[in-house]
Every structure is written in structure tokens, then in C-alpha cells.
Design an enzyme around this catalytic site. Sequence first.
Site, PDB file in Angstrom:
ATOM      1  CB  SER A   7      -0.228   0.014   1.387  1.00 30.58           C
ATOM      2  OG  SER A   7      -1.389   1.645   1.530  1.00 30.58           O
ATOM      3  CG  HIS A  65      -8.656  -0.383  -0.367  1.00 31.72           C
ATOM      4  ND1 HIS A  65      -8.675  -0.446   1.001  1.00 31.72           N
ATOM      5  CD2 HIS A  65     -10.667  -0.846   0.136  1.00 31.72           C
ATOM      6  CE1 HIS A  65      -9.734  -0.599   1.363  1.00 31.72           C
ATOM      7  NE2 HIS A  65     -11.044  -0.606   0.915  1.00 31.72           N
ATOM      8  CG  MET A  67     -11.062   2.722   2.126  1.00 30.25           C
ATOM      9  SD  MET A  67      -9.770   2.680   2.831  1.00 30.25           S
ATOM     10  CE  MET A  67      -8.861   3.060   1.329  1.00 30.25           C
ATOM     11  CG  ASP A 174      -5.486  -3.147   3.058  1.00 33.92           C
ATOM     12  OD1 ASP A 174      -4.956  -2.732   3.792  1.00 33.92           O
ATOM     13  OD2 ASP A 174      -7.201  -2.046   2.289  1.00 33.92           O
TER      14      ASP A 174
HETATM   15  C1  DX5 Z   1      -6.732   1.710   5.814  1.00 31.45           C
HETATM   16  C2  DX5 Z   1      -6.199   0.956   4.366  1.00 31.45           C
HETATM   17  C3  DX5 Z   1      -4.940  -0.034   4.164  1.00 31.45           C
HETATM   18  C4  DX5 Z   1      -3.351   0.187   4.718  1.00 31.45           C
HETATM   19  C5  DX5 Z   1      -2.817  -0.196   5.115  1.00 31.45           C
HETATM   20  O1  DX5 Z   1      -7.624   1.928   5.392  1.00 31.45           O
HETATM   21  O2  DX5 Z   1      -6.981   0.231   3.348  1.00 31.45           O
HETATM   22  O3  DX5 Z   1      -4.522  -0.048   2.364  1.00 31.45           O
HETATM   23  O4  DX5 Z   1      -3.063   1.613   4.299  1.00 31.45           O
HETATM   24  O5  DX5 Z   1      -1.581  -0.232   6.063  1.00 31.45           O
HETATM   25  P1  DX5 Z   1      -1.276  -1.528   6.756  1.00 31.45           P
HETATM   26  O6  DX5 Z   1      -0.555  -2.012   6.329  1.00 31.45           O
HETATM   27  O7  DX5 Z   1       0.029   0.235   7.741  1.00 31.45           O
HETATM   28  O8  DX5 Z   1      -2.134  -1.336   7.894  1.00 31.45           O
HETATM   29 ZN    ZN Z   2      -6.706  -0.486   1.161  1.00 30.09          ZN
END
Ligand code: DX5
Ligand code: ZN
Length: 216
Positions: A7, A65, A67, A174
Amino acid sequence: MIKISPSILSADFSRLGEHIRELEACGADMIHIDVMDGMFVPNISFGIPIIKSVRNITKLPFDVHLMIEDPSRYVEDFVNAGADIITVHYEADRHIDRTINYIKSFGIKAGIALNPGTPVALIKDLVSNLDMVLIMSVNPGFGGQKYIKYSSNKIKEVRDLADIYNKDIMIQVDGGVDDTNIGEVVKSGANVIVAGSGVFKNNEIEKNIKGLRSSI
Ligand code: DX5
Ligand code: ZN
């Protein structure tokens, strides 16, 4: 074969291009791109122009992704920006079945993401038409959070549905995945692992990706 999708939310954005080249050189399988609108999640990240600007520096698939609320409004823009997979949240869309078909109509892959509190059973009828299911193992919005334990059970539930309805589906996890829990996550049935802080920590991308792979 387990895929790793780092990510870029955890990248240093002043060096985003360099980081993406390095991820490719270090054997990442795709690039996970977290788009946040400040409505569906309490944070704002980045959007279409940034994705466009880095599209030509790598051949790796862009795993986007979303959101964001009512994501179908922007699907075409993300396709044009270079998305290869678009994942939308079940909770963010009143007409999720229509949106999945709409994403696929552009010839790219479509996924549904489930927040930690959303039961896997809700997507039973949709699994056969999906390319990917994303199990959120933290509440979305921020990198660097702790893996929520019960996520492993949810991964198993998706695996069971996949065995019946769609053997080739990607099961993505994730949030909070690192070298201490990636083994459990994969054993539960995940085959695409997202990692932000787990890949970028200490600015040692190569070492961290190797560490994740060797902990599977
Ligand atoms: C959170 C994101 C993730 C995040 C993961 O809302 O969707 O993709 O960047 O980060 P880590 O691996 O640090 O939890
Ligand atoms: Zn994500």
C-alpha cells in the site's frame, strides 16, 4: 502463489515514483492504492491525478481500493487513470451488484471490500461474479493499525464460499499485516496480502518484502 500488494499510503509522497519503481524491483505483485474521501472514512488521501501521474512508471497492476461513498460515480475516471482492479466497499454502495457489473464492463477486475463489522454472509450471492474479496482487518482510514484477530475467521468464511462458488477468486487482506501474522493470514485462506507499514517501515522496502515472503 501468494501475491503481495504494498500500500503506497505508507510511502513518502515526495518520492512516490521512486518508491513504486523500487517496489517493482523488489518483487511486489501489484500496487495497492488507497483512495479516501473524508466521508466514508475519516481521512482524505489522494485521487485520480496522482494515480495518472504514476501509471507509466510501472507495469505492475494498479489495485485501487476505493474508500469513498457511492463509488460508481467515479469508476470511469479511475479506469481512465489506469486501474486494473477496482474494489468498492459493500457499505458504501446501495447497488453493489450493479456497480460490480459496471466495473467489469470496462474489462477490468472488480472486488468488494468488507469492513471488520460487516459479515461475510452478505456477499454469498455475489462471490461467483467477483474477481476479488477484500477483508479489512482494521477499520479503514489509516495505515499502521493493529490487525483485528477475528479477521482470520472471516478469511476462512470467504475461503469456504470460494471453494463452493468461485475457486479462482482473489482473497485479499488489508490492515495490520506484518511478518508476525502473515503466516496465520495465509493459512486462513488469503492469497493477496496488502501491507503498508509492513513494507515501508524503516525505509527498507527490499528487506521488508523478503521478510514478509519468508514468514509465510
Ligand atoms: C487502510 C488502508 C490500508 C492501509 C494498510 O484504510 O486500506 O490499505 O494502508 O496499512 P497497514 O498495512 O499499515 O495497516
Ligand atoms: Zn487498502
